[in-house]
Design an enzyme around this catalytic site. Structure first.
Site, mmCIF file in Angstrom:
data_model
loop_
_atom_site.group_PDB
_atom_site.id
_atom_site.type_symbol
_atom_site.label_atom_id
_atom_site.label_comp_id
_atom_site.label_asym_id
_atom_site.label_seq_id
_atom_site.Cartn_x
_atom_site.Cartn_y
_atom_site.Cartn_z
ATOM 1 N N ASN A 171 0.853 -1.190 0.000
ATOM 2 C CA ASN A 171 0.000 0.000 0.000
ATOM 3 C C ASN A 171 0.887 1.237 0.000
ATOM 4 O OD1 ASN A 171 -2.728 1.381 0.428
ATOM 5 N ND2 ASN A 171 -1.507 2.226 2.091
ATOM 6 N N TYR A 175 0.267 10.150 4.222
ATOM 7 C CA TYR A 175 -0.034 10.440 5.617
ATOM 8 C C TYR A 175 0.989 11.450 6.121
ATOM 9 C CZ TYR A 175 -1.784 5.675 4.748
ATOM 10 O OH TYR A 175 -2.368 4.561 4.192
ATOM 11 N N ARG A 176 0.514 12.552 6.650
ATOM 12 C CA ARG A 176 1.460 13.577 7.114
ATOM 13 C C ARG A 176 2.326 13.023 8.242
ATOM 14 N NH1 ARG A 176 -3.410 16.176 9.994
ATOM 15 N NH2 ARG A 176 -2.948 15.874 12.209
ATOM 16 N N TRP A 189 -1.463 8.111 10.278
ATOM 17 C CA TRP A 189 -2.409 7.382 9.438
ATOM 18 C C TRP A 189 -3.704 7.225 10.215
ATOM 19 C CZ3 TRP A 189 1.899 3.408 8.555
ATOM 20 C CH2 TRP A 189 2.210 2.735 9.736
ATOM 21 N N GLU A 235 -0.926 1.158 -6.048
ATOM 22 C CA GLU A 235 -0.826 2.580 -6.432
ATOM 23 C C GLU A 235 0.232 2.804 -7.504
ATOM 24 O OE1 GLU A 235 -2.926 2.487 -2.568
ATOM 25 O OE2 GLU A 235 -1.117 1.493 -3.337
ATOM 26 N N ASP A 285 -5.036 22.024 9.092
ATOM 27 C CA ASP A 285 -5.403 20.976 8.135
ATOM 28 C C ASP A 285 -6.187 21.526 6.947
ATOM 29 O OD1 ASP A 285 -5.563 18.305 7.200
ATOM 30 O OD2 ASP A 285 -5.735 17.605 9.260
#
Length: 485
Positions: A171, A175-176, A189, A235, A285
């Site tokens: 995967n 994710y920051r 995550w 991906e 955000d």
């Protein structure tokens, strides 16, 4: 499209943007603590150019931001002149029928080859490993502090690569990552993400979890990490399909994961499931609000590699519109054919950036039976990332879902609130601060279609006001002589 747009590195793409006057190079010394964010925010709000900062205080590496910040640049990043070229190609692939005979199989080969050619392959040369750092020190990378109340500096465009310990399926998620010190970060995550699921499985097994983070590289890669793909679709396979050539991969130096060979930086390391979670946040955000402090796993960086000429690719998020407007637009256009494969009655879809994409989805449908709008709403609330949509608005097929003024007109005139607004309970996005409880809340569906007698409307629905076509045609011909713009 008259020529192929193929990028082998982030540098190549930036050079192309410079040739197209879509990149501004900033040579003034600028601080990565808030100053770059303030410059970028002003440029993003006006859909301005990509920015390349060559003198970032405290770092020897250049920084690129707002690279995806226009429809043109987003299209070019995916290898096309306009985003709509990709849905057309996807539609052809997805609607291919099972072949009935030999000739039908032959006709299918070119379309099947599109997918076969897209499979990632192992590279003979790995630019991302041209330089191996002798010491891990994240402070050498110009990682931004974006907003005044942020809890620290955040890596905002990481491709976080993990693997299911049972199936081996990869995967790639975006994710920051909040920098904690020179060799650790928090890993944000969210509970619904695949990376989090992999982590929970490693915790059950009592094993350390290998993690690799790629930064930069071919511009299609970062987009692919944001795409809401089904679990079974890799991906990097998707990225290869988009750019019509396979993504070259290379083995990590310290674990069994693979990373894109074109990446500018690679962070290799692990997460220990037995270790206590760490405070992460606050973070300004994409909702336009600060996400509060929460507990997340700690990522230990054990190895950093890089290209000889790396560029640190980053972004900021905040009150929309921002650069992510166009990442969201790409998802809206690319995934419409996949949704229509299951729901062919859907004509078009719009995820307004002003509503942070996932908070509102406007759909037009070819209505065929009473309750059709409600059927679509409830079906989509059970599909992947659509689960987190807080509001669906469904309109008729002849309404332009991208014209928010027209949609507002239809909604305000076509609904009876009691009859046409539906409320349901279910999972909501991790970042939804309005829900009374985290992860669970209510969602709303608005049926703004024309109502039928079978739906309880016993009156005659009024007709739209439309000018006579012959008169329109006559005035079109006369218009240039009237002196009007």
């Amino acid at each position: 499209m008259t020529h192929s747009l193929k990028w082998t590195s982030l540098r190549r793409f930036l050079d192309f943007l410079r040739e197209k006057n879509e990149l501004v190079t900033i040579r003034e010394p600028v601080d990565p603590q808030l100053e770059i964010a303030e410059i970028a925010d002003r440029v993003m709000k006006s859909e301005g150019p990509a920015l390349l900062f060559t003198h970032v205080k405290g770092s020897l590496f250049p920084l690129a931001i707002n690279v995806y910040g226009s429809r043109r640049r987003m299209s070019w990043a995916l290898g096309v002149e306009d985003l709509e070229e990709i849905p057309q190609r996807l539609q052809e692939l997805l609607t291919t029928q099972p072949p009935a005979g030999f000739w039908d199989k032959l006709k299918m080969l070119p379309k099947l080859a599109q997918v076969a050619r897209a499979a990632p392959k192992t590279a003979s040369h790995a630019p991302c490993q041209e330089i191996v750092w002798s010491e891990v020190d994240l402070n050498q990378i110009p990682i931004l502090k974006c907003w005044p109340e942020d809890g620290g500096r955040f890596i905002t465009l990481p491709m976080v690569i993990t693997q299911d310990p049972d199936s081996g399926r990869r995967n790639v998620g975006l994710y920051r990552m909040q920098v904690l010190d020179k060799n650790t970060t928090a890993m944000h995550w969210q509970i619904h993400k695949v990376g989090a699921r992999h982590f929970r499985r490693y915790r059950e097994l009592g094993q350390k979890m290998p993690v690799a983070v790629a930064l930069g590289g071919e511009p299609v890669l970062t987009y692919a990490a944001t795409a809401p793909l089904p679990d079974q679709v890799d991906e990097f396979l998707f990225a290869g399909y988009l750019q019509k050539s396979p993504i070259e991969m290379v083995d990590c130096l310290s674990c069994e994961l693979q990373v894109p060979a074109s990446a500018d930086f690679v962070l290799e390391g692990y997460i220990d499931p037995e270790e206590d979670f760490v405070d992460e946040g606050p973070f300004g955000d994409h909702t336009g609000y600060y996400t509060p402090v929460e507990k997340f796993p700690k990522f230990h960086v054990t190895q950093i590699t890089q290209r000889r000429d790396p560029v640190y690719l980053t972004t900021i998020v905040g009150i929309p519109p921002m650069e992510d407007k166009f990442l969201g637009l790409a998802t809206e256009r690319l995934f419409l054919p996949m949704i229509r494969l299951t729901f062919p009655e859907i004509v078009d879809m719009h995820l307004p950036p002003e509503t942070c994409f996932h908070n509102l989805c406007i759909l037009s449908i070819k209505k065929s039976y009473p309750g059709h709008a409600q059927k679509i709403m409830h079906s989509l609330w059970g599909m992947g990332q659509m689960t987190f949509c807080k509001c669906f608005i469904v309109v008729d097929h002849d309404v332009d879902v991208h014209n928010v003024a027209e949609v507002a007109w239809r909604v305000s005139n076509n609904i009876d609130a009691k009859r046409d607004i539906t409320f349901v309970e279910g999972p909501v996005d991790h970042l939804d601060h309005a829900a009374p409880r985290q992860f669970i809340g209510s969602k709303m569906g608005i049926d703004a279609t024309r109502k039928w007698k079978e739906e309880g409307y016993d009156r005659q629905w009024p007709r739209d006001i439309v000018m006579d076509p012959a008169v329109k045609q006559k005035i079109d011909a006369l218009w240039p002589k009237l002196g009007l713009r």
